[in-house]
Design a protein around this motif. Structure first.
Motif, PDB file in Angstrom:
ATOM      1  N   VAL A  64       7.959  -0.363  -7.326  1.00  0.00           N
ATOM      2  CA  VAL A  64       6.986   0.392  -6.520  1.00  0.00           C
ATOM      3  C   VAL A  64       5.964  -0.575  -5.936  1.00  0.00           C
ATOM      4  O   VAL A  64       5.597  -0.501  -4.757  1.00  0.00           O
ATOM      5  CB  VAL A  64       6.298   1.490  -7.368  1.00  0.00           C
ATOM      6  CG1 VAL A  64       5.123   2.101  -6.599  1.00  0.00           C
ATOM      7  CG2 VAL A  64       7.288   2.583  -7.739  1.00  0.00           C
TER       8      VAL A  64
ATOM      9  N   GLU B  54      -2.143   6.904   8.753  1.00  0.00           N
ATOM     10  CA  GLU B  54      -3.279   6.700   7.855  1.00  0.00           C
ATOM     11  C   GLU B  54      -2.860   6.847   6.391  1.00  0.00           C
ATOM     12  O   GLU B  54      -3.347   6.123   5.516  1.00  0.00           O
ATOM     13  CB  GLU B  54      -4.350   7.739   8.193  1.00  0.00           C
ATOM     14  CG  GLU B  54      -5.689   7.459   7.558  1.00  0.00           C
ATOM     15  CD  GLU B  54      -6.659   8.611   7.774  1.00  0.00           C
ATOM     16  OE1 GLU B  54      -6.401   9.461   8.653  1.00  0.00           O
ATOM     17  OE2 GLU B  54      -7.662   8.650   7.056  1.00  0.00           O
ATOM     18  N   LEU B  55      -1.932   7.773   6.145  1.00  0.00           N
ATOM     19  CA  LEU B  55      -1.427   7.993   4.785  1.00  0.00           C
ATOM     20  C   LEU B  55      -0.962   6.680   4.163  1.00  0.00           C
ATOM     21  O   LEU B  55      -1.242   6.379   3.012  1.00  0.00           O
ATOM     22  CB  LEU B  55      -0.266   8.990   4.841  1.00  0.00           C
ATOM     23  CG  LEU B  55       0.477   9.294   3.544  1.00  0.00           C
ATOM     24  CD1 LEU B  55      -0.380  10.181   2.653  1.00  0.00           C
ATOM     25  CD2 LEU B  55       1.799   9.982   3.814  1.00  0.00           C
ATOM     26  N   VAL B  56      -0.242   5.897   4.967  1.00  0.00           N
ATOM     27  CA  VAL B  56       0.295   4.636   4.455  1.00  0.00           C
ATOM     28  C   VAL B  56      -0.786   3.558   4.451  1.00  0.00           C
ATOM     29  O   VAL B  56      -0.865   2.755   3.529  1.00  0.00           O
ATOM     30  CB  VAL B  56       1.529   4.216   5.286  1.00  0.00           C
ATOM     31  CG1 VAL B  56       2.049   2.879   4.806  1.00  0.00           C
ATOM     32  CG2 VAL B  56       2.607   5.274   5.175  1.00  0.00           C
TER      33      VAL B  56
ATOM     34  N   ARG C 155      -3.735   3.943   3.757  1.00  0.00           N
ATOM     35  CA  ARG C 155      -4.606   4.137   2.591  1.00  0.00           C
ATOM     36  C   ARG C 155      -3.904   3.899   1.267  1.00  0.00           C
ATOM     37  O   ARG C 155      -4.513   4.049   0.203  1.00  0.00           O
ATOM     38  CB  ARG C 155      -5.210   5.545   2.636  1.00  0.00           C
ATOM     39  CG  ARG C 155      -6.349   5.594   3.642  1.00  0.00           C
ATOM     40  CD  ARG C 155      -6.918   6.961   3.793  1.00  0.00           C
ATOM     41  NE  ARG C 155      -7.621   7.399   2.600  1.00  0.00           N
ATOM     42  CZ  ARG C 155      -8.379   8.491   2.567  1.00  0.00           C
ATOM     43  NH1 ARG C 155      -8.537   9.207   3.644  1.00  0.00           N
ATOM     44  NH2 ARG C 155      -8.976   8.852   1.451  1.00  0.00           N
ATOM     45  N   LEU C 156      -2.632   3.536   1.319  1.00  0.00           N
ATOM     46  CA  LEU C 156      -1.938   3.176   0.078  1.00  0.00           C
ATOM     47  C   LEU C 156      -2.599   1.970  -0.570  1.00  0.00           C
ATOM     48  O   LEU C 156      -2.603   1.814  -1.787  1.00  0.00           O
ATOM     49  CB  LEU C 156      -0.475   2.818   0.385  1.00  0.00           C
ATOM     50  CG  LEU C 156       0.588   3.826   0.029  1.00  0.00           C
ATOM     51  CD1 LEU C 156       1.939   3.315   0.446  1.00  0.00           C
ATOM     52  CD2 LEU C 156       0.574   4.157  -1.453  1.00  0.00           C
TER      53      LEU C 156
ATOM     54  N   PHE D 293       8.501  -0.010   6.193  1.00  0.00           N
ATOM     55  CA  PHE D 293       9.845   0.541   6.370  1.00  0.00           C
ATOM     56  C   PHE D 293       9.968   1.289   7.689  1.00  0.00           C
ATOM     57  O   PHE D 293       9.093   2.059   8.061  1.00  0.00           O
ATOM     58  CB  PHE D 293      10.170   1.539   5.257  1.00  0.00           C
ATOM     59  CG  PHE D 293      10.302   0.911   3.895  1.00  0.00           C
ATOM     60  CD1 PHE D 293      11.522   0.409   3.460  1.00  0.00           C
ATOM     61  CD2 PHE D 293       9.206   0.825   3.037  1.00  0.00           C
ATOM     62  CE1 PHE D 293      11.646  -0.160   2.210  1.00  0.00           C
ATOM     63  CE2 PHE D 293       9.334   0.251   1.786  1.00  0.00           C
ATOM     64  CZ  PHE D 293      10.543  -0.246   1.367  1.00  0.00           C
TER      65      PHE D 293
ATOM     66  N   LEU E  25       6.098  12.812   7.897  1.00  0.00           N
ATOM     67  CA  LEU E  25       5.762  14.076   7.242  1.00  0.00           C
ATOM     68  C   LEU E  25       5.385  15.077   8.334  1.00  0.00           C
ATOM     69  O   LEU E  25       4.413  14.863   9.055  1.00  0.00           O
ATOM     70  CB  LEU E  25       4.609  13.883   6.262  1.00  0.00           C
ATOM     71  CG  LEU E  25       4.862  12.853   5.156  1.00  0.00           C
ATOM     72  CD1 LEU E  25       3.699  12.824   4.174  1.00  0.00           C
ATOM     73  CD2 LEU E  25       6.156  13.156   4.407  1.00  0.00           C
TER      74      LEU E  25
ATOM     75  N   ARG F 100      -2.487  11.003  10.959  1.00  0.00           N
ATOM     76  CA  ARG F 100      -2.517  11.128   9.496  1.00  0.00           C
ATOM     77  C   ARG F 100      -1.296  10.475   8.848  1.00  0.00           C
ATOM     78  O   ARG F 100      -1.385   9.918   7.756  1.00  0.00           O
ATOM     79  CB  ARG F 100      -2.568  12.612   9.089  1.00  0.00           C
ATOM     80  CG  ARG F 100      -3.898  13.277   9.374  1.00  0.00           C
ATOM     81  CD  ARG F 100      -4.983  12.718   8.508  1.00  0.00           C
ATOM     82  NE  ARG F 100      -6.188  13.529   8.567  1.00  0.00           N
ATOM     83  CZ  ARG F 100      -7.359  13.166   8.059  1.00  0.00           C
ATOM     84  NH1 ARG F 100      -7.488  11.994   7.448  1.00  0.00           N
ATOM     85  NH2 ARG F 100      -8.403  13.942   8.145  1.00  0.00           N
TER      86      ARG F 100
ATOM     87  N   ARG G 176       7.419  -2.429  -3.083  1.00  0.00           N
ATOM     88  CA  ARG G 176       7.623  -1.572  -1.910  1.00  0.00           C
ATOM     89  C   ARG G 176       6.333  -1.382  -1.128  1.00  0.00           C
ATOM     90  O   ARG G 176       6.344  -1.202   0.077  1.00  0.00           O
ATOM     91  CB  ARG G 176       8.183  -0.208  -2.339  1.00  0.00           C
ATOM     92  CG  ARG G 176       9.574  -0.296  -2.930  1.00  0.00           C
ATOM     93  CD  ARG G 176      10.362   0.971  -2.725  1.00  0.00           C
ATOM     94  NE  ARG G 176       9.868   2.106  -3.492  1.00  0.00           N
ATOM     95  CZ  ARG G 176      10.323   2.431  -4.697  1.00  0.00           C
ATOM     96  NH1 ARG G 176      11.260   1.709  -5.284  1.00  0.00           N
ATOM     97  NH2 ARG G 176       9.842   3.480  -5.317  1.00  0.00           N
ATOM     98  N   ARG G 177       5.219  -1.411  -1.832  1.00  0.00           N
ATOM     99  CA  ARG G 177       3.940  -1.233  -1.131  1.00  0.00           C
ATOM    100  C   ARG G 177       3.615  -2.417  -0.223  1.00  0.00           C
ATOM    101  O   ARG G 177       2.773  -2.318   0.642  1.00  0.00           O
ATOM    102  CB  ARG G 177       2.810  -1.065  -2.152  1.00  0.00           C
ATOM    103  CG  ARG G 177       2.892   0.268  -2.836  1.00  0.00           C
ATOM    104  CD  ARG G 177       1.647   0.563  -3.597  1.00  0.00           C
ATOM    105  NE  ARG G 177       1.754   1.871  -4.236  1.00  0.00           N
ATOM    106  CZ  ARG G 177       0.813   2.406  -4.974  1.00  0.00           C
ATOM    107  NH1 ARG G 177      -0.306   1.754  -5.178  1.00  0.00           N
ATOM    108  NH2 ARG G 177       0.988   3.591  -5.501  1.00  0.00           N
TER     109      ARG G 177
ATOM    110  N   ARG H 117       3.469   3.255  11.401  1.00  0.00           N
ATOM    111  CA  ARG H 117       3.344   3.514   9.969  1.00  0.00           C
ATOM    112  C   ARG H 117       3.841   2.324   9.154  1.00  0.00           C
ATOM    113  O   ARG H 117       3.210   1.932   8.171  1.00  0.00           O
ATOM    114  CB  ARG H 117       4.144   4.765   9.596  1.00  0.00           C
ATOM    115  CG  ARG H 117       4.111   5.059   8.106  1.00  0.00           C
ATOM    116  CD  ARG H 117       4.826   6.323   7.752  1.00  0.00           C
ATOM    117  NE  ARG H 117       6.271   6.199   7.987  1.00  0.00           N
ATOM    118  CZ  ARG H 117       7.153   7.134   7.662  1.00  0.00           C
ATOM    119  NH1 ARG H 117       6.753   8.255   7.099  1.00  0.00           N
ATOM    120  NH2 ARG H 117       8.429   6.958   7.886  1.00  0.00           N
TER     121      ARG H 117
END
Lengths: 384, 249
Positions: free
Chosen positions: B94, B120-122, B124-125, B102, B110, B117, B97-98, B170
């Motif tokens: 994991v 942004e989701l990624v 903010r990982l 990809f 999503l 968003r 992968r961060r 992304r």
């Protein structure tokens, strides 16, 4: 990282219809649980209305009496032994019985519960009795419970403006000279309150020496619990001496153990819980299944399993909240309606609100926890 | 077998981003097991755009999932971004992968989040990136892929090419040290496929981020610095690296 609850909200709110259906499922569950628990509590509360009005320190009944609503009479002489005890201030006898009330309007007969008690300074408080105690001394006068069911006739309306209403009880002509308030219970549809003397006129087969309840007033500063033990010794095995709180426990215990009430309402609550569980599970499971490629993608990108678990559980929690408050609102309205129809004291209590809210959260989290097992099927290696 | 270390030194600077040697991989166990990769060696150097091509079923995607840390390597040696992946634990995978961006064959956005968003989701990982910064960076990335005017659109309202461009934004959102792309043009027409891949190459080059792209789209082979061909689970020895002039920005 995005808070998982925010993402859960986006996911839920993306499908409006789905959100409404899921929330409606929770609303039904909340409503069912609140109604069932409300009725159960109303059954208990109604049974305790009269026991809570007892102002005597000790209550004495036959040891064969399972509930004051099904009394076995016992000897008044036993009660009159008690003033010999230095802690006892006074004693009173109460007669109880079911009479036949003839509805003066349609001539139909209905069973009504009758309290016969000492009208001066009774140790059992009935609203309206102190004002009419002089009238109660007259022969064949009764007070009618304004909280009785409608099948006794519109008695309260008839008495407006201080009128009296002649009626027939146990085939004897008596006059309703006023109203009191006791309320119905699961087993009692209506009540009359009268003096001990008038009670015996209504029940000619009853003997003055056989009473149903004994009420004992103690001198100030003595311990009711200790005196109860000493009085029990004076009375022997035929009678049972109870403090006020023990008397209430005794009445509740009868209701719990001798009727299917608790079982029925608890079953209803469990059914509500189960319905909610199944609906929420179904919604979340479908949601997870439909989003499996996206969940797999999130795993591939580097979101840990824990994050996705929290995402699904957050969805469950949000559904719990969206369903609970409308359910609570609806239940409050239905309580009002149910109270009016059944005349039982169906009221919303904070402890029940907290209990059902907790149950709803458990229900939704539990559904989420089971639905989330499906997530394991989201293999991030499959997204390539 | 080539000496990987010396090759890296010949290239002059840093350690290769990906070094694999003697990679074997099979699906299933025992009798029913089917070997997919045989003694695969490969290397990706910093800043390089590499295309992995070859016929379907040749093991390209499997190799990609191993590099991505999506499957656990049991035989051979694979070092990605300085981490050994042989028998790595799920949590280590994991973490790897961060650090990777990809781009999937299907955009896999999503659908309940806007384009902004999704990126942004990624972004903010990475816990070091403040939410406002993540939001700003996501906007810049979407502008860079030409979608500055579609920030608040949901994927269902975007065309295939636009969705794949969001997917590229992304992939780059969390400052990846490596971008892995699997058939990024598969669902696109020739023109938009080419645009998307050029965009990916340019943005990656600008950031000095190497790209490994699996594709058998012949029209886009020329964007690569080097092409590796795989057939029947082996790197085809005949393949001579076609080195294009490096684009430096």
């Amino acid at each position: 990282m995005f808070p998982s609850a925010y993402l859960a909200w986006c996911q839920l709110s993306h499908g409006r219809i789905k959100l409404i259906v899921a929330s409606a499922g929770v609303v039904v569950a909340v409503l069912l649980m609140l109604m069932q628990l409300g009725f159960l509590r109303a059954a208990y509360d109604s049974t305790l209305i009269v026991p809570r009005r007892v102002s005597a320190d000790l209550i004495i009944m036959s040891s064969k009496t399972p509930s004051m609503f099904r009394p076995t009479s016992w000897s008044r002489r036993l009660l009159y032994r008690l003033p010999a005890h230095p802690a006892v201030a006074s004693v009173q006898a109460v007669y109880l019985g079911n009479a036949k009330w003839r509805n003066p309007w349609n001539r139909e007969e209905f069973s009504i519960f009758v309290y016969g008690l000492e009208p001066f300074r009774p140790l059992l408080d009935f609203e309206g009795l102190p004002e009419r105690r002089e009238l109660m001394k007259l022969p064949d006068t009764v007070l009618f419970d304004a909280g009785s069911r409608a099948n006794f006739g519109p008695v309260s309306k008839e008495l407006e403006g201080g009128r009296v209403l002649p009626v027939e009880v146990n085939r004897r002509r008596v006059e309703v000279v006023g109203l009191t308030r006791a309320g119905v219970t699961i087993g009692v549809d209506g009540n009359l309150v009268t003096s001990d003397t008038n009670f015996l006129r209504l029940f000619p087969e009853r003997h003055v020496g056989r009473i149903d309840l004994g009420l004992v007033e103690l001198k100030p500063g003595v311990s009711a619990g200790e005196v109860a033990v000493e009085l029990a010794a004076m009375l022997g095995p035929e009678a049972r001496v109870l403090t006020r709180s023990r008397f209430q426990d005794h009445e509740l215990k009868f209701l719990r153990e001798n009727g299917p009430i608790e079982f029925i309402f608890m079953m209803g609550t469990a059914v509500g819980f189960f319905i909610g569980f199944v609906i929420v599970y179904q919604i979340l499971h479908t949601d997870v299944t439909n989003h499996l490629p996206q969940f797999a993608t999130m795993k591939a990108i580097g979101f840990a399993d824990g994050y996705l678990l929290r995402l699904v559980l957050s969805e469950g929690l949000l559904l719990a909240v969206f369903g609970f408050f409308p359910g609570l609102g609806l239940a409050t309205i239905l309580y009002e309606v149910a109270g009016r129809v059944t005349l039982l004291p169906v009221e919303m209590t904070l402890d029940r609100v907290v209990l059902v809210f907790s149950l709803t959260i458990v229900m939704c989290l539990f559904s989420g926890a089971i639905a989330v097992r499906k997530l394991r099927a989201a293999d991030p290696a499959d997204v390539f | 077998m080539r000496d990987l270390r010396s090759t890296a030194e010949v290239r002059g600077s840093e350690e290769p981003v990906v070094i694999g040697s003697g990679i074997d991989f099979s699906f299933g166990d025992g009798e029913s097991s089917k070997q997919i990769l045989f003694q695969v060696d490969l290397e990706i150097r910093p800043g390089e755009v590499v295309i992995l091509n070859g016929p379907s079923g040749g093991g390209k995607t499997t190799l990609l999932t191993l590099i991505a840390g999506l499957r656990t390597l049991r035989h051979g040696r694979l070092r990605v971004l300085g981490e050994e992946l042989l028998n790595a634990a799920p949590a280590e995978l994991v973490a790897i992968r961060r650090r990777i961006g990809f781009v999937f064959q299907a955009h896999n956005l999503l659908e309940f989040l806007s384009a902004h968003r999704n990126v942004e989701l990624v972004a903010r990982l990475d816990p070091r990136i403040a939410p406002t910064e993540a939001r700003e960076r996501s906007r810049e990335l979407l502008e860079a892929v030409g979608l500055g005017h579609r920030l608040d659109y949901h994927p269902s309202n975007l065309s295939g090419g636009q969705k794949q461009r969001v997917a590229i934004a992304r992939a780059l959102a969390a400052n990846p040290e490596l971008v892995l792309a699997d058939e990024p043009t598969a669902s696109l027409d020739g023109k938009s496929g080419r645009d998307v891949v050029e965009l990916l190459r340019d943005l990656a080059k600008r950031r000095g981020c190497p790209v490994l792209m699996v594709t058998h789209d012949h029209r886009i082979q020329d964007v690569a610095d080097r092409i590796i061909t795989m057939e029947d689970g082996r790197i085809t020895p005949a393949t001579e690296p076609r080195i294009h002039e490096k684009i430096r920005v």
